[in-house]
Design an enzyme around this catalytic site. Structure first.
Site, PDB file in Angstrom:
ATOM      1  N   THR A 154      -3.429   1.206   8.311  1.00 24.00           N
ATOM      2  CA  THR A 154      -3.227   0.034   8.909  1.00 24.00           C
ATOM      3  C   THR A 154      -4.689  -0.861   9.666  1.00 24.00           C
ATOM      4  O   THR A 154      -5.449  -0.148  10.176  1.00 24.00           O
ATOM      5  CB  THR A 154      -2.139  -0.130   9.974  1.00 24.00           C
ATOM      6  N   HIS A 177     -14.483  -0.796   9.322  1.00 25.94           N
ATOM      7  CA  HIS A 177     -14.012  -1.519   8.193  1.00 25.94           C
ATOM      8  C   HIS A 177     -13.944  -3.231   8.363  1.00 25.94           C
ATOM      9  O   HIS A 177     -12.701  -3.373   8.811  1.00 25.94           O
ATOM     10  CB  HIS A 177     -12.544  -0.891   7.870  1.00 25.94           C
ATOM     11  N   VAL A 184       0.786  -1.299   0.079  1.00 26.46           N
ATOM     12  CA  VAL A 184      -0.130  -0.082   0.131  1.00 26.46           C
ATOM     13  C   VAL A 184       0.900   1.223  -0.149  1.00 26.46           C
ATOM     14  O   VAL A 184       0.771   2.387  -0.851  1.00 26.46           O
ATOM     15  CB  VAL A 184      -1.006   0.012   1.227  1.00 26.46           C
ATOM     16  N   GLY A 185       1.796   1.410   0.805  1.00 24.04           N
ATOM     17  CA  GLY A 185       2.879   2.415   0.976  1.00 24.04           C
ATOM     18  C   GLY A 185       3.457   2.755  -0.176  1.00 24.04           C
ATOM     19  O   GLY A 185       3.431   4.021  -0.646  1.00 24.04           O
TER      20      GLY A 185
HETATM   21  N1  LIG Z   1      -7.713   0.510   5.578  1.00 28.11           N
HETATM   22  C1  LIG Z   1      -7.831  -0.105   4.471  1.00 28.11           C
HETATM   23  O1  LIG Z   1      -8.758  -0.177   3.814  1.00 28.11           O
HETATM   24  C2  LIG Z   1      -6.622  -1.137   4.213  1.00 28.11           C
HETATM   25  C3  LIG Z   1      -6.468  -1.590   2.576  1.00 28.11           C
HETATM   26  C4  LIG Z   1      -5.217  -2.206   2.383  1.00 28.11           C
HETATM   27  C5  LIG Z   1      -4.370  -2.614   3.547  1.00 28.11           C
HETATM   28  N2  LIG Z   1      -4.586  -2.070   4.794  1.00 28.11           N
HETATM   29  C6  LIG Z   1      -3.865  -2.643   6.027  1.00 28.11           C
HETATM   30  O2  LIG Z   1      -2.380  -1.619   5.490  1.00 28.11           O
HETATM   31  C7  LIG Z   1      -1.543  -2.572   6.224  1.00 28.11           C
HETATM   32  C8  LIG Z   1      -0.161  -2.546   5.191  1.00 28.11           C
HETATM   33  O3  LIG Z   1      -0.698  -3.395   4.032  1.00 28.11           O
HETATM   34  P1  LIG Z   1       0.471  -3.773   3.006  1.00 28.11           P
HETATM   35  O4  LIG Z   1      -0.411  -4.658   1.770  1.00 28.11           O
HETATM   36  O5  LIG Z   1       1.163  -2.632   2.560  1.00 28.11           O
HETATM   37  O6  LIG Z   1       1.414  -4.588   3.583  1.00 28.11           O
HETATM   38  P2  LIG Z   1       3.005  -4.901   3.500  1.00 28.11           P
HETATM   39  O7  LIG Z   1       3.594  -6.045   4.297  1.00 28.11           O
HETATM   40  O8  LIG Z   1       3.131  -4.948   2.053  1.00 28.11           O
HETATM   41  O9  LIG Z   1       3.631  -3.693   4.030  1.00 28.11           O
HETATM   42  C9  LIG Z   1       3.729  -3.314   5.292  1.00 28.11           C
HETATM   43  C10 LIG Z   1       5.034  -2.710   5.577  1.00 28.11           C
HETATM   44  O10 LIG Z   1       5.134  -2.190   6.729  1.00 28.11           O
HETATM   45  C11 LIG Z   1       6.458  -2.456   7.284  1.00 28.11           C
HETATM   46  N3  LIG Z   1       6.481  -2.160   8.800  1.00 28.11           N
HETATM   47  C12 LIG Z   1       6.338  -3.065   9.664  1.00 28.11           C
HETATM   48  N4  LIG Z   1       6.452  -2.508  10.761  1.00 28.11           N
HETATM   49  C13 LIG Z   1       7.023  -1.344  10.664  1.00 28.11           C
HETATM   50  C14 LIG Z   1       7.428  -0.125  11.545  1.00 28.11           C
HETATM   51  N5  LIG Z   1       7.521  -0.491  12.954  1.00 28.11           N
HETATM   52  N6  LIG Z   1       7.775   0.951  11.115  1.00 28.11           N
HETATM   53  C15 LIG Z   1       7.790   1.091   9.592  1.00 28.11           C
HETATM   54  N7  LIG Z   1       7.445   0.072   8.949  1.00 28.11           N
HETATM   55  C16 LIG Z   1       7.142  -0.934   9.255  1.00 28.11           C
HETATM   56  C17 LIG Z   1       6.780  -3.760   6.900  1.00 28.11           C
HETATM   57  O11 LIG Z   1       8.355  -3.632   6.620  1.00 28.11           O
HETATM   58  C18 LIG Z   1       6.288  -3.633   5.418  1.00 28.11           C
HETATM   59  O12 LIG Z   1       7.096  -3.117   4.455  1.00 28.11           O
HETATM   60  C19 LIG Z   1      -1.977  -3.826   6.671  1.00 28.11           C
HETATM   61  O13 LIG Z   1      -2.285  -3.758   8.003  1.00 28.11           O
HETATM   62  C20 LIG Z   1      -3.367  -3.890   6.041  1.00 28.11           C
HETATM   63  O14 LIG Z   1      -4.236  -4.806   6.403  1.00 28.11           O
HETATM   64  C21 LIG Z   1      -5.852  -1.605   4.888  1.00 28.11           C
HETATM   65  O1  LIG Z   2      -9.035  -7.151   3.332  1.00 28.11           O
HETATM   66  C1  LIG Z   2      -7.964  -6.616   4.253  1.00 28.11           C
HETATM   67  O2  LIG Z   2      -7.447  -7.119   4.869  1.00 28.11           O
HETATM   68  C2  LIG Z   2      -7.258  -5.427   3.497  1.00 28.11           C
HETATM   69  C3  LIG Z   2      -8.114  -4.205   3.453  1.00 28.11           C
HETATM   70  O3  LIG Z   2      -8.671  -4.054   4.519  1.00 28.11           O
HETATM   71  C4  LIG Z   2      -8.827  -4.542   2.108  1.00 28.11           C
HETATM   72  O4  LIG Z   2     -10.165  -4.283   2.578  1.00 28.11           O
HETATM   73  O5  LIG Z   2      -8.659  -4.550   1.152  1.00 28.11           O
END
Ligand SMILES: NC(=O)c1ccc[n+]([C@@H]2O[C@H](COP(=O)([O-])OP(=O)(O)OC[C@H]3O[C@@H](n4cnc5c(N)ncnc54)[C@H](O)[C@@H]3O)[C@@H](O)[C@H]2O)c1
Ligand SMILES: O=C(O)C[C@H](O)C(=O)O
Length: 321
Positions: free
Chosen positions: A130, A186, A24-25
């Site tokens: 997150t 969510h 995501v980031g």
């Molecule tokens: N709100 C939403 O609708 C939504 C949508 C998509 C993903 N998410 C959430 O977003 C989060 C990230 O998802 P993603 O797919 O990018 O996961 P990902 O595993 O690809 O990336 C997460 C990153 O966080 C880093 N990280 C871990 N601990 C850390 C810290 N203390 N400081 C800095 N960086 C750190 C990891 O090294 C990794 O690069 C997850 O919790 C996911 O469930 C939420």
């Molecule tokens: O489903 C997940 O765990 C990631 C995110 O919240 C989403 O809705 O895509």
């Protein structure tokens, strides 16, 4: 700012820091830079990850004709003076898990990120991504000590975009002609509001029978899990990044756009001391206002059921901290 002056301009107009350079980031960083919205600082705990991605994105600027800068780091000092800080650090769920199963592992990460980011950018708006989203947004608010208006969580816009896409796919109409609205947490108890869904202004109830609408509502509720199951290695990131980018734009450019997002409630909808998805206006001060819709008894009851589960998890998180 610890950055070589040849890389980082002194008069950088707006800066967005993204904590967590995962799926995501990094996708969000690409969107923000390639749309010329702001300079980006990408931070991750893994050595080299954010730096490598930032270099890669910098090298595409000529091709993409963008002028914004992106800098990768492990050091919060480099995020100083950000206008917006996005927290996307932490674990995504695996197939079979609920988002709430991530509470324990992500709570500490989000609290640390909110504290450290706020120490270096005390004027920033914090935008949390997150999961479990509503609980993490609450923790980020508490950890930062900021006024609640300056913290917002991304989810309602994503859930609404999914409902919008499913309605468009079902009817075979352009997605841009569809408007959809999802409130609540969510999670599995999100509240898609079919009364507020239209196609070019026509309520979907005029275009689909109840069974079809209910099928699309269920698919919307499971849309995150559907992608987690297909990918097997994590969750969705293209639409989450696109939705977050929209929120960043509304904040940075003071657009005051209406969008569902996780905001702090102080009595609205009969709910208190909770972050949950409601229609908000987002501008440079963060959440400018929460719009209180006239819900039916059934919709209000569904929102309260959704809120009860968030409140229960906020209590769980408080005990962990
Ligand atoms: N709100 C939403 O609708 C939504 C949508 C998509 C993903 N998410 C959430 O977003 C989060 C990230 O998802 P993603 O797919 O990018 O996961 P990902 O595993 O690809 O990336 C997460 C990153 O966080 C880093 N990280 C871990 N601990 C850390 C810290 N203390 N400081 C800095 N960086 C750190 C990891 O090294 C990794 O690069 C997850 O919790 C996911 O469930 C939420
Ligand atoms: O489903 C997940 O765990 C990631 C995110 O919240 C989403 O809705 O895509």
């Amino acid at each position: 700012m610890i950055m070589p002056s040849s890389v980082w301009p002194n008069n950088s107009p707006a800066r967005v820091s993204i904590i967590g350079a995962g799926k995501v980031g990094s996708t969000l960083a690409q969107r923000i830079v390639e749309k010329n919205i702001a300079d980006v600082v990408l931070l991750d705990v893994v050595p080299g990850l954010a730096e490598g991605m930032a270099l890669d994105l910098m090298q595409a600027r000529g091709i993409e004709r963008c002028v914004r800068f992106v800098f990768g780091t492990n050091n919060y000092a480099d995020t100083a003076e950000s206008n917006v800080v996005v927290i996307a650090a932490g674990s995504p769920r695996k197939p079979g898990m609920s988002r709430d199963d991530l509470l324990q592992v992500n709570a500490k990460i989000v609290v640390e990120a909110a504290k450290k980011a706020n120490a270096h950018s005390p004027d920033a708006i914090l935008l949390v991504v997150t999961n479990p989203l509503d609980v993490m947004t609450y923790l980020a608010w508490q950890a930062s000590g900021l006024p609640s208006q300056r913290i917002v969580g991304m989810a309602g816009g994503l859930d609404s975009a999914r409902f919008q896409a499913f309605i468009a796919m079902e009817l075979g109409v352009p997605t841009v002609d569809v408007s959809a609205m999802v409130l609540g947490s969510h999670g599995d108890l999100m509240v898609p509001l079919t009364r507020y869904c239209t196609v070019s202004g026509i309520p979907i109830t005029e275009l689909m029978d109840n069974a079809t609408i209910e099928r699309l509502v269920e698919r919307t509720r499971n849309a995150g899990a559907e992608i987690v199951h297909l990918l097997q290695t994590g969750g969705a990131y293209f639409t989450p990044a696109a939705t977050t980018c929209l929120m960043v734009e509304s904040i940075l450019f003071n657009q005051s756009r209406f969008m569902p997002a996780s905001a702090y409630l102080q009595g609205e909808y009969g709910l208190k001391d909770i972050f949950i998805g409601v229609p908000c206006r987002l501008g440079s001060i963060g959440v400018e206002s929460v719009l209180e819709l006239n819900l039916t008894e059934t919709e209000r009851a569904a929102l309260h059921v959704s809120a009860q589960s968030v409140l229960k998890n906020i209590q769980r998180a408080k005990q962990l901290m």
